[in-house]
Every structure is written in structure tokens, then in C-alpha cells.
Design a protein around this motif. Structure first.
Motif, PDB file in Angstrom:
ATOM      1  N   TRP A  33     -25.966 -87.719  -4.487  1.00  0.00           N
ATOM      2  CA  TRP A  33     -26.665 -87.777  -5.826  1.00  0.00           C
ATOM      3  C   TRP A  33     -25.625 -88.563  -6.738  1.00  0.00           C
ATOM      4  O   TRP A  33     -26.049 -88.981  -7.803  1.00  0.00           O
ATOM      5  CB  TRP A  33     -26.998 -86.552  -6.286  1.00  0.00           C
ATOM      6  CG  TRP A  33     -25.939 -85.504  -6.137  1.00  0.00           C
ATOM      7  CD1 TRP A  33     -25.558 -84.716  -5.222  1.00  0.00           C
ATOM      8  CD2 TRP A  33     -24.833 -85.199  -7.019  1.00  0.00           C
ATOM      9  NE1 TRP A  33     -24.523 -84.031  -5.345  1.00  0.00           N
ATOM     10  CE2 TRP A  33     -24.186 -84.175  -6.626  1.00  0.00           C
ATOM     11  CE3 TRP A  33     -24.507 -85.850  -8.415  1.00  0.00           C
ATOM     12  CZ2 TRP A  33     -22.993 -83.768  -7.274  1.00  0.00           C
ATOM     13  CZ3 TRP A  33     -23.580 -85.297  -9.141  1.00  0.00           C
ATOM     14  CH2 TRP A  33     -22.615 -84.221  -8.371  1.00  0.00           C
ATOM     15  N   PHE A  34     -24.309 -88.383  -6.370  1.00  0.00           N
ATOM     16  CA  PHE A  34     -23.344 -88.878  -7.323  1.00  0.00           C
ATOM     17  C   PHE A  34     -23.768 -90.403  -8.045  1.00  0.00           C
ATOM     18  O   PHE A  34     -23.815 -91.266  -7.044  1.00  0.00           O
ATOM     19  CB  PHE A  34     -22.014 -88.654  -6.900  1.00  0.00           C
ATOM     20  CG  PHE A  34     -20.852 -89.004  -7.975  1.00  0.00           C
ATOM     21  CD1 PHE A  34     -20.267 -88.413  -8.860  1.00  0.00           C
ATOM     22  CD2 PHE A  34     -20.415 -90.393  -7.773  1.00  0.00           C
ATOM     23  CE1 PHE A  34     -19.476 -88.740  -9.587  1.00  0.00           C
ATOM     24  CE2 PHE A  34     -19.487 -90.669  -8.754  1.00  0.00           C
ATOM     25  CZ  PHE A  34     -19.074 -89.845  -9.711  1.00  0.00           C
ATOM     26  N   GLY A  35     -23.471 -90.679  -9.213  1.00  0.00           N
ATOM     27  CA  GLY A  35     -23.581 -91.902  -9.857  1.00  0.00           C
ATOM     28  C   GLY A  35     -24.945 -92.288  -9.745  1.00  0.00           C
ATOM     29  O   GLY A  35     -25.111 -93.808  -9.748  1.00  0.00           O
ATOM     30  N   ASP A  36     -26.025 -91.614  -9.542  1.00  0.00           N
ATOM     31  CA  ASP A  36     -27.202 -91.884  -9.817  1.00  0.00           C
ATOM     32  C   ASP A  36     -27.666 -93.274  -8.723  1.00  0.00           C
ATOM     33  O   ASP A  36     -28.420 -94.194  -9.165  1.00  0.00           O
ATOM     34  CB  ASP A  36     -27.836 -92.444 -11.036  1.00  0.00           C
ATOM     35  CG  ASP A  36     -29.187 -92.424 -11.358  1.00  0.00           C
ATOM     36  OD1 ASP A  36     -30.086 -91.998 -10.531  1.00  0.00           O
ATOM     37  OD2 ASP A  36     -29.576 -93.275 -12.296  1.00  0.00           O
ATOM     38  N   GLY A  37     -27.246 -93.003  -7.390  1.00  0.00           N
ATOM     39  CA  GLY A  37     -27.587 -94.229  -6.535  1.00  0.00           C
ATOM     40  C   GLY A  37     -26.609 -95.131  -6.095  1.00  0.00           C
ATOM     41  O   GLY A  37     -26.479 -96.012  -5.587  1.00  0.00           O
ATOM     42  N   LEU A  38     -25.436 -94.545  -6.730  1.00  0.00           N
ATOM     43  CA  LEU A  38     -24.250 -95.614  -6.693  1.00  0.00           C
ATOM     44  C   LEU A  38     -24.110 -96.096  -5.244  1.00  0.00           C
ATOM     45  O   LEU A  38     -23.832 -97.180  -4.900  1.00  0.00           O
ATOM     46  CB  LEU A  38     -22.897 -95.131  -7.166  1.00  0.00           C
ATOM     47  CG  LEU A  38     -21.838 -95.886  -6.977  1.00  0.00           C
ATOM     48  CD1 LEU A  38     -21.502 -97.153  -7.806  1.00  0.00           C
ATOM     49  CD2 LEU A  38     -20.197 -95.007  -7.357  1.00  0.00           C
ATOM     50  N   LEU A  39     -23.823 -95.163  -4.371  1.00  0.00           N
ATOM     51  CA  LEU A  39     -23.491 -95.393  -2.800  1.00  0.00           C
ATOM     52  C   LEU A  39     -24.660 -96.118  -2.274  1.00  0.00           C
ATOM     53  O   LEU A  39     -24.304 -96.984  -1.340  1.00  0.00           O
ATOM     54  CB  LEU A  39     -23.266 -94.120  -2.203  1.00  0.00           C
ATOM     55  CG  LEU A  39     -21.969 -93.250  -2.704  1.00  0.00           C
ATOM     56  CD1 LEU A  39     -21.693 -91.797  -1.893  1.00  0.00           C
ATOM     57  CD2 LEU A  39     -20.710 -93.962  -2.114  1.00  0.00           C
ATOM     58  N   ALA A  40     -25.811 -95.874  -2.490  1.00  0.00           N
ATOM     59  CA  ALA A  40     -27.021 -96.567  -1.848  1.00  0.00           C
ATOM     60  C   ALA A  40     -26.748 -98.069  -2.401  1.00  0.00           C
ATOM     61  O   ALA A  40     -27.017 -99.061  -1.541  1.00  0.00           O
ATOM     62  CB  ALA A  40     -28.344 -96.123  -2.119  1.00  0.00           C
ATOM     63  N   ARG A  41     -26.320 -98.460  -3.643  1.00  0.00           N
ATOM     64  CA  ARG A  41     -26.181 -99.599  -3.998  1.00  0.00           C
ATOM     65  C   ARG A  41     -25.128-100.308  -3.464  1.00  0.00           C
ATOM     66  O   ARG A  41     -25.261-101.665  -2.946  1.00  0.00           O
ATOM     67  CB  ARG A  41     -26.125 -99.697  -5.463  1.00  0.00           C
ATOM     68  CG  ARG A  41     -27.411 -99.409  -6.339  1.00  0.00           C
ATOM     69  CD  ARG A  41     -27.542 -99.629  -7.876  1.00  0.00           C
ATOM     70  NE  ARG A  41     -26.293 -99.012  -8.454  1.00  0.00           N
ATOM     71  CZ  ARG A  41     -26.372 -97.621  -9.011  1.00  0.00           C
ATOM     72  NH1 ARG A  41     -27.437 -97.029  -8.671  1.00  0.00           N
ATOM     73  NH2 ARG A  41     -25.345 -97.052  -9.536  1.00  0.00           N
ATOM     74  N   GLU A  42     -23.914 -99.868  -3.192  1.00  0.00           N
ATOM     75  CA  GLU A  42     -22.969-100.245  -2.332  1.00  0.00           C
ATOM     76  C   GLU A  42     -23.244-100.669  -1.025  1.00  0.00           C
ATOM     77  O   GLU A  42     -22.679-101.437  -0.268  1.00  0.00           O
ATOM     78  CB  GLU A  42     -21.806 -99.417  -2.543  1.00  0.00           C
ATOM     79  CG  GLU A  42     -21.135 -99.152  -3.886  1.00  0.00           C
ATOM     80  CD  GLU A  42     -19.758 -98.274  -4.087  1.00  0.00           C
ATOM     81  OE1 GLU A  42     -19.056 -98.254  -4.951  1.00  0.00           O
ATOM     82  OE2 GLU A  42     -19.871 -97.507  -2.922  1.00  0.00           O
ATOM     83  N   ALA A  43     -23.998 -99.651  -0.232  1.00  0.00           N
ATOM     84  CA  ALA A  43     -24.393 -99.952   1.078  1.00  0.00           C
ATOM     85  C   ALA A  43     -25.017-101.078   1.280  1.00  0.00           C
ATOM     86  O   ALA A  43     -24.978-101.848   2.096  1.00  0.00           O
ATOM     87  CB  ALA A  43     -25.237 -98.663   1.535  1.00  0.00           C
ATOM     88  N   VAL A  44     -26.125-101.586   0.252  1.00  0.00           N
ATOM     89  CA  VAL A  44     -27.174-102.714   0.533  1.00  0.00           C
ATOM     90  C   VAL A  44     -25.962-103.946   0.158  1.00  0.00           C
ATOM     91  O   VAL A  44     -26.326-104.787   0.836  1.00  0.00           O
ATOM     92  CB  VAL A  44     -28.016-102.545  -0.534  1.00  0.00           C
ATOM     93  CG1 VAL A  44     -28.861-103.904  -0.708  1.00  0.00           C
ATOM     94  CG2 VAL A  44     -29.026-101.471  -0.257  1.00  0.00           C
ATOM     95  N   SER A  45     -24.852-103.760  -0.525  1.00  0.00           N
ATOM     96  CA  SER A  45     -24.216-105.040  -0.878  1.00  0.00           C
ATOM     97  C   SER A  45     -23.306-105.279   0.237  1.00  0.00           C
ATOM     98  O   SER A  45     -22.467-106.211   0.227  1.00  0.00           O
ATOM     99  CB  SER A  45     -23.784-104.847  -2.366  1.00  0.00           C
ATOM    100  OG  SER A  45     -22.542-103.771  -2.087  1.00  0.00           O
ATOM    101  N   MET A  46     -22.916-104.234   1.068  1.00  0.00           N
ATOM    102  CA  MET A  46     -21.866-104.387   2.044  1.00  0.00           C
ATOM    103  C   MET A  46     -22.789-104.148   3.444  1.00  0.00           C
ATOM    104  O   MET A  46     -22.639-102.931   4.059  1.00  0.00           O
ATOM    105  CB  MET A  46     -20.836-103.437   1.840  1.00  0.00           C
ATOM    106  CG  MET A  46     -19.704-103.703   2.866  1.00  0.00           C
ATOM    107  SD  MET A  46     -18.798-105.312   3.097  1.00  0.00           S
ATOM    108  CE  MET A  46     -18.180-105.610   1.430  1.00  0.00           C
TER     109      MET A  46
END
Length: 270
Positions: free
Chosen positions: A194-207
């Protein structure tokens, strides 16, 4: 006198008689063999290594966050599994624990920068400063890992793993997505997705490519923008999801220790 009665009398006599100075046991703290504790800046770093000579390629390395809590159990688990290597499928390896220190520092170090977003009320660590992940990963990359690489141990730099729990899991995943060459594997146990309101999910898509990832989760994961299962699905074949049924957020790291070691040091996973 029966044998049992005689034994009972002996036990009573032994406990009733004061110990002489020569017989009195000496209380000493337990020390983990083949281990050391050092300081890198203000961070305590603990290292444990296997017995004997390393293989030609060197030992794999597992870096464990929250080292003050997780180092000893991880090192002992790694040794136990390696002794049963033919059955467990686990190689011997070096375990490095990095202590987090005070809570405020832990929260700062383990969380990426999130401009315009703060931890909302009702979430863990609300009100604490976040966003120090890059500085902490710089410390790991430039000072802690070189210490291990240049130390008394021959290590296999193609088999290095970072493992963390909760916010430590956030850091491990962030490292995988933003510094994909730094570690070969990462383990995130009950990561705070939940941290960063989806930050990790966005990072995962970009990498889309990078280290292998193991995400372990117990019951009742805190609601967020992505479930662990959907997160693993996004990562594709390089990711695995481990269910720790019956475990809560506070117990998942202990329950996930053996799977973490197996993921990092497993023979079949080379």
C-alpha cells in the motif's frame, strides 16, 4: 532400594547440596561460531559464514534487513538446511544482517521517495519521515557489499539476495525494480504494498525484467492498491508467491525464514 528410588535420592541430594566453586557452572553468553559484528558508518553489520572451504565460484550471499531481529535465526536456519543439503537442496552460504536501528531511521531508510504523498492516518508509521531508500541502498551497494566481497570469504556475486519484511519488503522490491543489477534475487515478506499509493506496482510495470522475486504473505494482508497475488502476476515468470497460512504480519518473517534461505541458497535455483 530400587533403582528409581536411588536415582531420586541422588537428584534430591545434588540439588540440596551447595555447589563448590570448582563445580559451579560459569554463565557465558552464547556466541554464534564463525560470525562477526562490525560497524559501517552508524549501522551494525553481522556476518556469518560456513565451515570449510567455499566452492570454486564462491558462496552465495543473503543480505537480511532488520538484522538485529533476523540475523541469528537466518544464519542458524541456513546452516541447518545446508547440513541436510542432499535432502534440503540448499547450499551453504554467507548470511549478512544489517541492523535497522531506531524505528524512525528504519522507516526512513526502507521507503522510497513519494513526492506529494505521506503515510495517511491509520497506517503504520504515520507521521514519520519517509523517502531515504536511495541513500540507504547507496550505503549497501558502495560500502556493505564491498566489505563482503573484499573480506575473508570468497563469494559468488551471481548469487546475491536481499530479503526484507514489511517496509523491508518495500525496500527489497524497490531495489529489484530500480537497481535490477544489484541483486540476483529479492525476497519480500509481507511487503507493505500500500505504501506510496501504488508506487511499487508502477515500478514493476516499468521494469519488466530483473531479479527473481519471492513474495511471501500470511493471512489478512493489509488492503492496498495491489494484492500480493496480482503483484506476482504482473511480474510474470520471474516471481513466486508463497502463502504462509495461519501467520499474521508479525509472524511471517519467522515462518518465511526457511523458504527465504532456500530461495537464496537452493541448488535447483541456480
Amino acid at each position: 532400594m530400587s533403582a528409581v528410588t536411588g536415582l531420586a535420592a541422588l537428584v534430591v541430594t545434588a540439588f540440596a547440596s551447595p555447589l563448590t566453586d570448582t563445580a559451579r557452572p560459569v554463565a557465558q553468553p552464547y556466541e554464534l561460531p564463525r560470525s562477526l559484528v562490525t560497524k559501517v558508518g552508524s549501522y551494525q553489520v553481522m556476518i556469518a559464514w560456513p565451515e570449510g572451504e567455499p566452492p570454486p565460484a564462491g558462496w552465495p550471499v543473503l543480505y537480511v534487513l532488520d538484522g538485529e531481529d533476523n540475523f541469528a535465526i537466518t544464519a542458524l536456519t541456513a546452516r541447518r538446511l545446508a547440513r541436510a543439503g542432499e535432502r534440503s537442496g540448499v547450499d551453504a552460504g554467507v548470511v549478512v544482517g544489517i541492523a535497522a536501528g531506531p524505528l524512525a531511521r528504519r522507516v526512513r531508510d526502507y521507503t522510497p521517495a513519494t513526492p506529494g504523498w505521506i503515510i495517511p492516518a491509520g497506517r503504520p508509521a504515520h507521521g514519520l519521515v519517509t523517502g531515504g531508500a536511495e541513500a540507504f541502498l547507496d550505503l549497501v551497494e558502495r560500502r556493505i557489499m564491498p566489505l563482503v566481497h573484499a573480506g575473508r570469504w570468497r563469494v559468488d556475486r551471481s548469487r546475491e539476495t536481499l530479503a526484507g519484511h514489511s517496509f523491508g519488503g518495500v525496500l527489497a522490491l524497490h531495489a529489484a525494480f530500480t537497481r535490477p543489477a544489484l541483486f540476483d534475487n529479492v525476497v519480500a515478506v509481507s511487503p507493505s504494498l500500500w505504501f506510496g499509493d501504488g508506487l511499487l506496482a508502477r515500478e514493476a510495470v516499468s521494469m519488466p525484467t530483473g531479479p527473481r522475486v519471492l513474495i511471501a504473505e500470511g493471512d489478512g494482508a493489509m488492503a492496498g492498491t495491489a494484492s500480493p497475488a496480482s503483484f506476482v502476476q504482473t511480474l510474470g515468470e520471474r516471481a513466486r508467491l508463497l502463502s504462509l497460512a495461519g501467520q499474521t504480519h508479525g509472524t511471517t518473517m519467522l515462518a518465511g525464514t526457511a523458504p527465504t534461505v532456500t530461495f537464496a541458497f537452493g541448488k535447483a535455483d541456480r
